[in-house]
Design an enzyme around this catalytic site. Structure first.
Site, PDB file in Angstrom:
ATOM      1  N   GLU A 166      42.119  37.348  37.638  1.00 15.19           N
ATOM      2  CA  GLU A 166      43.106  38.237  37.046  1.00 15.19           C
ATOM      3  C   GLU A 166      43.707  37.710  35.732  1.00 15.19           C
ATOM      4  O   GLU A 166      44.899  37.402  35.660  1.00 15.19           O
ATOM      5  CB  GLU A 166      44.237  38.515  38.044  1.00 15.19           C
ATOM      6  CG  GLU A 166      43.741  39.104  39.352  1.00 15.19           C
ATOM      7  CD  GLU A 166      44.870  39.605  40.256  1.00 15.19           C
ATOM      8  OE1 GLU A 166      46.040  39.299  39.964  1.00 15.19           O
ATOM      9  OE2 GLU A 166      44.582  40.310  41.221  1.00 15.19           O
ATOM     10  N   GLU A 343      39.852  41.015  46.276  1.00 19.63           N
ATOM     11  CA  GLU A 343      41.183  41.097  46.891  1.00 19.63           C
ATOM     12  C   GLU A 343      41.527  42.555  47.142  1.00 19.63           C
ATOM     13  O   GLU A 343      41.262  43.419  46.298  1.00 19.63           O
ATOM     14  CB  GLU A 343      42.288  40.527  45.976  1.00 19.63           C
ATOM     15  CG  GLU A 343      42.258  39.033  45.813  1.00 19.63           C
ATOM     16  CD  GLU A 343      43.405  38.511  44.936  1.00 19.63           C
ATOM     17  OE1 GLU A 343      44.464  39.175  44.855  1.00 19.63           O
ATOM     18  OE2 GLU A 343      43.205  37.447  44.330  1.00 19.63           O
TER      19      GLU A 343
HETATM   20  C1  FCB Z   1      47.075  39.251  43.170  1.00 15.96           C
HETATM   21  C2  FCB Z   1      46.900  37.757  43.104  1.00 15.96           C
HETATM   22  C3  FCB Z   1      47.123  37.049  44.397  1.00 15.96           C
HETATM   23  C4  FCB Z   1      48.271  37.646  45.183  1.00 15.96           C
HETATM   24  C5  FCB Z   1      48.100  39.146  45.290  1.00 15.96           C
HETATM   25  C6  FCB Z   1      49.171  39.821  46.105  1.00 15.96           C
HETATM   26  O1  FCB Z   1      47.471  39.719  41.924  1.00 15.96           O
HETATM   27  O2  FCB Z   1      45.607  37.426  42.635  1.00 15.96           O
HETATM   28  O3  FCB Z   1      47.336  35.694  44.122  1.00 15.96           O
HETATM   29  O4  FCB Z   1      49.450  37.288  44.611  1.00 15.96           O
HETATM   30  O5  FCB Z   1      48.061  39.709  44.019  1.00 15.96           O
END
Ligand code: FCB
Length: 436
Positions: A166, A343
């Site tokens: 990210e 994620e």
């Molecule tokens: C993302 C991050 C991770 C966590 C989630 C909720 O942006 O990569 O570390 O904080 O959000």
């Protein structure tokens, strides 16, 4: 409700990151990172929480790997703490830090779990920040050295190496809004940082390949489709701008060798000749992190998102269809490599009662997103795996320990781990896939 059916070799996993779970920040020669500095600065995090102890995963990693195995999952995505391996971000390597990741990877492999490593999940060595951090172009070269060393060390045993997690967060939250480390509030600096992150990604891929690193190489981007709050031109223009700044700002350089243009976008970085050639290295995979959509309302105050399926404990709209919209849109716009959902998950106000956590909203969130994901695959998007964020409740950055994303509840006073209902649900869902 019948389960959506995924390809037989689809990888089911969970994700974490180093600073959010490891603790042991001053142990075995680890150097400080910008998140140590930031979290210890008064007023920066909820309750002044820090990652000093977090989930104590540095000591409990074997138990945590056993939890993943117990859930019947085939994949684990973790990140490497640069300053644990190279305390100053350049120069000497820390044998004990490197040995920790050797042990972690070997323990995963012994349990039949495929390791996916991320090199940078926001924890820059503080010593490099002292020399300008990501605003200093040299940091991209330091990162490249780090990537090659880690690639050589782990590349024969991990199934994927992602350079960055990210970069939008590092650039925007770290240097524009200042919500994250290092806490700068300088919009021009933020676009320059984004450029240096992209450059470091391309340089690292090139150098790892030249060094013969075997693992597939890629990057993890946080992405969302943008929905205009109405058909009005102002809302539509805002949606286009937000999508350009959030998604295209990272995808276009990598896939199209340029930065996007959109009305209202005025800040661009300083770019040297050939930078786009360096950035646009072919990817073996793209990691996509999806949590919610961008809702674009130009009204003052903005029209709120409809949130017909509710919001999470972060205040983020639950919008599973956004994952389908996003992936189908990306496939239309770019020549995509295989994708992993690296994620996806939700924070819920979980409570441990009599040894159980009844987190029905998380189960609904997961089911909704997996259904949307299966539709994206049916529409021809090549998705190879899904990693729920997160295995454990953990240190949620500026929100501290207040927000719980885990499948596994952590009692921070005792470090007791307890499977939530969602963990049982995910285990059963994955087990049923084998029979479909
Ligand atoms: C993302 C991050 C991770 C966590 C989630 C909720 O942006 O990569 O570390 O904080 O959000």
């Amino acid at each position: 409700m019948t389960d959506p059916k995924f390809p037989a070799d689809f990888l089911w996993g969970v994700a974490t990151s180093a600073y959010q779970i490891e603790g042991a920040v001053a142990e075995d020669g680890r150097g400080p990172s910008i998140w140590d500095t930031f979290s210890h600065t008064p007023g920066k995090t909820v309750n002044g929480d820090t990652g000093d102890v977090a989930c104590d995963h540095y000591h409990r990693y074997a138990q945590d790997v056993a939890l993943i195995a117990g859930l019947g999952l085939g994949g684990y995505r973790f990140s490497i703490s640069w300053s644990r391996c190279q305390p100053q971000g350049k120069g000497a390597w820390n044998a004990k830090g490197l040995a920790f990741y050797d042990r972690l990877v070997d323990t995963l492999l012994e349990r039949g779990i495929t390791p996916h490593a991320t090199l940078y999940h926001w924890d820059l060595p503080q010593a490099l920040q002292d020399e300008g951090g990501w605003l200093n172009r040299d940091t991209a070269l330091r990162f490249t050295d780090y990537a090659v060393t880690m690639g050589r060390r782990l590349g024969d045993r991990v199934a994927a190496i992602a350079t960055h997690n990210e970069p939008w967060c590092t650039a925007f939250l770290g240097h524009h809004s200042g919500k994250f480390a290092p806490g700068l509030k300088d919009p021009q600096a933020a676009v320059q940082v984004a450029h240096h992150l992209l450059l470091s990604h391309g340089l690292a891929l090139q150098a790892m390949r030249a060094a013969g690193v075997k693992a597939p190489l890629g990057i993890v981007l946080n992405q969302s489709p943008a929905t205009a709050a109405s058909e009005r031109a102002t809302d539509r223009a805002l949606a286009e701008r937000e999508y350009a700044l959030f998604v295209r700002w990272y995808m276009d350089p990598i896939f199209l060798r340029r930065y996007p243009t959109a009305s209202g976008v005025h800040l661009y970085p300083q770019i040297r000749e050939n930078d786009f050639d360096l950035i646009a290295q072919p990817l073996d995979f793209l990691g996509v992190n999806y949590y919610t959509r961008i809702w674009a309302s130009a009204d003052e105050p903005p029209q709120p998102a409809p949130a017909a399926q509710g919001t999470t404990d972060m205040g983020w709209e639950v919008y599973p269809e956004g994952l389908l919209e996003l992936l189908v849109g990306l496939k239309r716009e770019y020549a995509l490599p295989p994708i992993y959902i690296t994620e996806n998950g939700m924070a819920n106000a979980d409570r441990l009662v009599d040894g159980r956590v009844h987190d029905a909203p998380r189960i609904a969130y997961m089911r909704g997103h997996l259904e949307a994901l299966s539709r994206a695959i049916a529409a021809g998007v090549d998705v190879r795996g899904f990693f729920y964020w997160s295995l454990l409740d953990n240190y949620e950055w500026d929100s501290g320990y207040d927000k719980r994303f885990g499948l596994v509840h952590v009692d921070y006073a005792t470090q007791q781990r307890t499977l939530k209902d969602s963990a049982h649900w995910y285990r059963d869902f994955v087990a049923r896939q084998a029979a479909l």
